[in-house]
Design a protein around this motif. Structure first.
Motif, PDB file in Angstrom:
ATOM      1  N   UNK A   1     137.856  25.435   6.629  1.00 18.63           N
ATOM      2  CA  UNK A   1     139.300  25.507   6.742  1.00 18.63           C
ATOM      3  C   UNK A   1     139.692  25.736   8.198  1.00 18.63           C
ATOM      4  N   UNK A   2     140.572  24.898   8.704  1.00 24.17           N
ATOM      5  CA  UNK A   2     141.162  25.078  10.027  1.00 24.17           C
ATOM      6  C   UNK A   2     142.667  25.149   9.821  1.00 24.17           C
ATOM      7  N   UNK A   3     143.211  26.358   9.938  1.00 22.56           N
ATOM      8  CA  UNK A   3     144.626  26.531   9.623  1.00 22.56           C
ATOM      9  C   UNK A   3     144.865  26.227   8.157  1.00 22.56           C
ATOM     10  N   UNK A   4     145.782  25.334   7.893  1.00 24.52           N
ATOM     11  CA  UNK A   4     146.062  24.941   6.499  1.00 24.52           C
ATOM     12  C   UNK A   4     145.347  23.656   6.105  1.00 24.52           C
ATOM     13  N   UNK A   5     144.420  23.218   6.953  1.00 24.01           N
ATOM     14  CA  UNK A   5     143.733  21.955   6.704  1.00 24.01           C
ATOM     15  C   UNK A   5     142.294  22.176   6.254  1.00 24.01           C
ATOM     16  N   UNK A   6     141.855  21.359   5.312  1.00 21.55           N
ATOM     17  CA  UNK A   6     140.451  21.364   4.899  1.00 21.55           C
ATOM     18  C   UNK A   6     139.676  20.431   5.827  1.00 21.55           C
ATOM     19  N   UNK A   7     138.514  20.881   6.271  1.00 18.83           N
ATOM     20  CA  UNK A   7     137.720  20.093   7.203  1.00 18.83           C
ATOM     21  C   UNK A   7     136.263  20.073   6.761  1.00 18.83           C
ATOM     22  N   UNK A   8     135.538  19.129   7.312  1.00 18.03           N
ATOM     23  CA  UNK A   8     134.089  19.064   7.141  1.00 18.03           C
ATOM     24  C   UNK A   8     133.462  19.141   8.527  1.00 18.03           C
ATOM     25  N   UNK A   9     132.402  19.924   8.626  1.00 21.87           N
ATOM     26  CA  UNK A   9     131.759  20.129   9.928  1.00 21.87           C
ATOM     27  C   UNK A   9     130.288  19.777   9.864  1.00 21.87           C
ATOM     28  N   UNK A  10     129.770  19.280  10.974  1.00 19.23           N
ATOM     29  CA  UNK A  10     128.348  18.978  11.067  1.00 19.23           C
ATOM     30  C   UNK A  10     127.889  19.082  12.520  1.00 19.23           C
ATOM     31  N   UNK A  11     126.632  19.433  12.699  1.00 17.25           N
ATOM     32  CA  UNK A  11     126.066  19.504  14.043  1.00 17.25           C
ATOM     33  C   UNK A  11     125.953  18.101  14.627  1.00 17.25           C
ATOM     34  N   UNK A  12     126.224  17.978  15.929  1.00 20.95           N
ATOM     35  CA  UNK A  12     126.157  16.685  16.611  1.00 20.95           C
ATOM     36  C   UNK A  12     125.156  16.748  17.757  1.00 20.95           C
ATOM     37  N   UNK A  13     124.260  15.775  17.866  1.00 19.48           N
ATOM     38  CA  UNK A  13     123.413  15.715  19.060  1.00 19.48           C
ATOM     39  C   UNK A  13     124.291  15.497  20.293  1.00 19.48           C
ATOM     40  N   UNK A  14     124.039  16.224  21.349  1.00 18.98           N
ATOM     41  CA  UNK A  14     124.888  16.117  22.529  1.00 18.98           C
ATOM     42  C   UNK A  14     124.927  14.695  23.078  1.00 18.98           C
ATOM     43  N   UNK A  15     123.831  13.976  22.955  1.00 13.03           N
ATOM     44  CA  UNK A  15     123.785  12.618  23.502  1.00 13.03           C
ATOM     45  C   UNK A  15     124.719  11.664  22.765  1.00 13.03           C
ATOM     46  N   UNK A  16     125.140  12.034  21.565  1.00 11.18           N
ATOM     47  CA  UNK A  16     126.010  11.161  20.778  1.00 11.18           C
ATOM     48  C   UNK A  16     127.485  11.506  20.925  1.00 11.18           C
ATOM     49  N   UNK A  17     127.791  12.550  21.674  1.00  9.75           N
ATOM     50  CA  UNK A  17     129.187  12.967  21.830  1.00  9.75           C
ATOM     51  C   UNK A  17     129.880  12.085  22.865  1.00  9.75           C
ATOM     52  N   UNK A  18     130.985  11.488  22.448  1.00 12.41           N
ATOM     53  CA  UNK A  18     131.780  10.661  23.361  1.00 12.41           C
ATOM     54  C   UNK A  18     133.033  11.428  23.766  1.00 12.41           C
ATOM     55  N   UNK A  19     133.366  11.358  25.037  1.00  9.90           N
ATOM     56  CA  UNK A  19     134.555  12.059  25.522  1.00  9.90           C
ATOM     57  C   UNK A  19     135.808  11.403  24.957  1.00  9.90           C
ATOM     58  N   UNK A  20     136.833  12.176  24.673  1.00 13.95           N
ATOM     59  CA  UNK A  20     138.082  11.593  24.171  1.00 13.95           C
ATOM     60  C   UNK A  20     138.778  10.789  25.254  1.00 13.95           C
ATOM     61  N   UNK A  21     139.592   9.856  24.831  1.00 17.60           N
ATOM     62  CA  UNK A  21     140.383   9.077  25.777  1.00 17.60           C
ATOM     63  C   UNK A  21     141.546   9.945  26.243  1.00 17.60           C
ATOM     64  N   UNK A  22     141.577  10.238  27.502  1.00 19.12           N
ATOM     65  CA  UNK A  22     142.621  11.112  28.043  1.00 19.12           C
ATOM     66  C   UNK A  22     143.759  10.272  28.615  1.00 19.12           C
ATOM     67  N   UNK A  23     144.974  10.650  28.261  1.00 21.38           N
ATOM     68  CA  UNK A  23     146.144   9.953  28.762  1.00 21.38           C
ATOM     69  C   UNK A  23     146.507  10.502  30.142  1.00 21.38           C
ATOM     70  N   UNK A  24     146.642   9.605  31.109  1.00 16.28           N
ATOM     71  CA  UNK A  24     147.004  10.005  32.460  1.00 16.28           C
ATOM     72  C   UNK A  24     148.156   9.140  32.945  1.00 16.28           C
ATOM     73  N   UNK A  25     149.131   9.771  33.526  1.00 20.57           N
ATOM     74  CA  UNK A  25     150.314   9.066  34.000  1.00 20.57           C
ATOM     75  C   UNK A  25     150.312   9.002  35.521  1.00 20.57           C
TER      76      UNK A  25
END
Length: 248
Positions: free
Chosen positions: A139-163
């Protein structure tokens, strides 16, 4: 006082690394804390250190002290840092939702690195000691979530908006640059700087007339963060052209 305690802790880590010839590391540090540690470490003879947050794009990072037998390029962050991925099928909890829920569960902020949230999913970097705890969250706040461990090599950075923003200033003072970067008057920017709301390269700055140069990362609490990309020539009125970007 806070920096004194921080430097005392990292000094202990550095000494333990040297005496036992083992890799030691801190909990996660803010960019400002990293800057303070870097200044301290560079003054220590023979001190070998680097920062890592689990991904090259992370802002919060731990400082690692290297024994003689280990080079920074041979270090595997997976041995000291973890990432946990969260997915939410119905809803999109934000950064504050994740941070609040995790801290409320008993995890200290220093045990958490960056929290990246995008498109109903989140990646939380953490120390191994709390990884299992995070993967058990449903649970995160009022939302139900599912969590799992991620290998660091598979983590992709989010697309950041820049103006992209361009403007001219009379002088390359911090108050002038911040004013145009965030749409404030120079007077308002100077008051915020004096109140301790501004940082240059993640280090708090109280000087309105502090010089700004290309590559500087500027932060203003309550308004956001941006970077100075390029300084151009002078306008007909003698004002300097500035190219920057504001992070959204």
């Amino acid at each position: 006082m806070e920096n004194h305690e921080l430097l005392r802790r990292v000094q202990d880590l550095s000494v333990r690394c040297s005496r036992a010839d083992i890799l030691t590391h801190s909990a996660f540090l803010t960019p400002a804390e990293q800057a303070a540690v870097a200044v301290w470490a560079q003054r220590q003879p023979g001190c070998r250190f680097f920062f890592h947050g689990g991904h090259p794009d992370c802002e919060r990072k731990a400082v690692f002290f290297l024994p003689e037998y280990l080079q920074a390029e041979d270090f595997d962050p997976q041995s000291a840092l973890c990432a946990v991925g969260f997915s939410c099928a119905y809803g999109a909890p934000g950064h504050r939702d994740y941070l609040g829920a995790i801290l409320s569960s008993g995890v200290r902020r220093a045990w958490l690195g960056d929290i990246w949230v995008q498109d109903g999913q989140a990646t939380v970097f953490c120390l191994p000691t709390v990884a299992d705890h995070l993967t058990a969250l449903e649970q995160i706040g009022r939302y139900s979530v599912r969590a799992q461990a991620l290998p660091l090599r598979q983590v992709a950075a989010p697309v950041r908006q820049r103006q992209a923003v361009s403007f001219t200033v009379q002088s390359l003072r911090l108050d002038a640059i911040l004013g145009d970067l965030f749409g404030l008057s120079r007077t308002a920017a100077a008051k915020l700087i004096a109140a301790g709301a501004a940082s240059v390269n993640y280090v708090p700055c109280l000087k309105a007339d502090a010089p700004v140069k290309p590559g500087d990362i500027l932060s203003l609490r309550g308004y956001g963060k941006g970077a100075i990309l390029e300084l151009g020539g002078l306008s007909r009125k003698g004002r300097r052209y500035v190219k920057a970007e504001r992070y959204q």
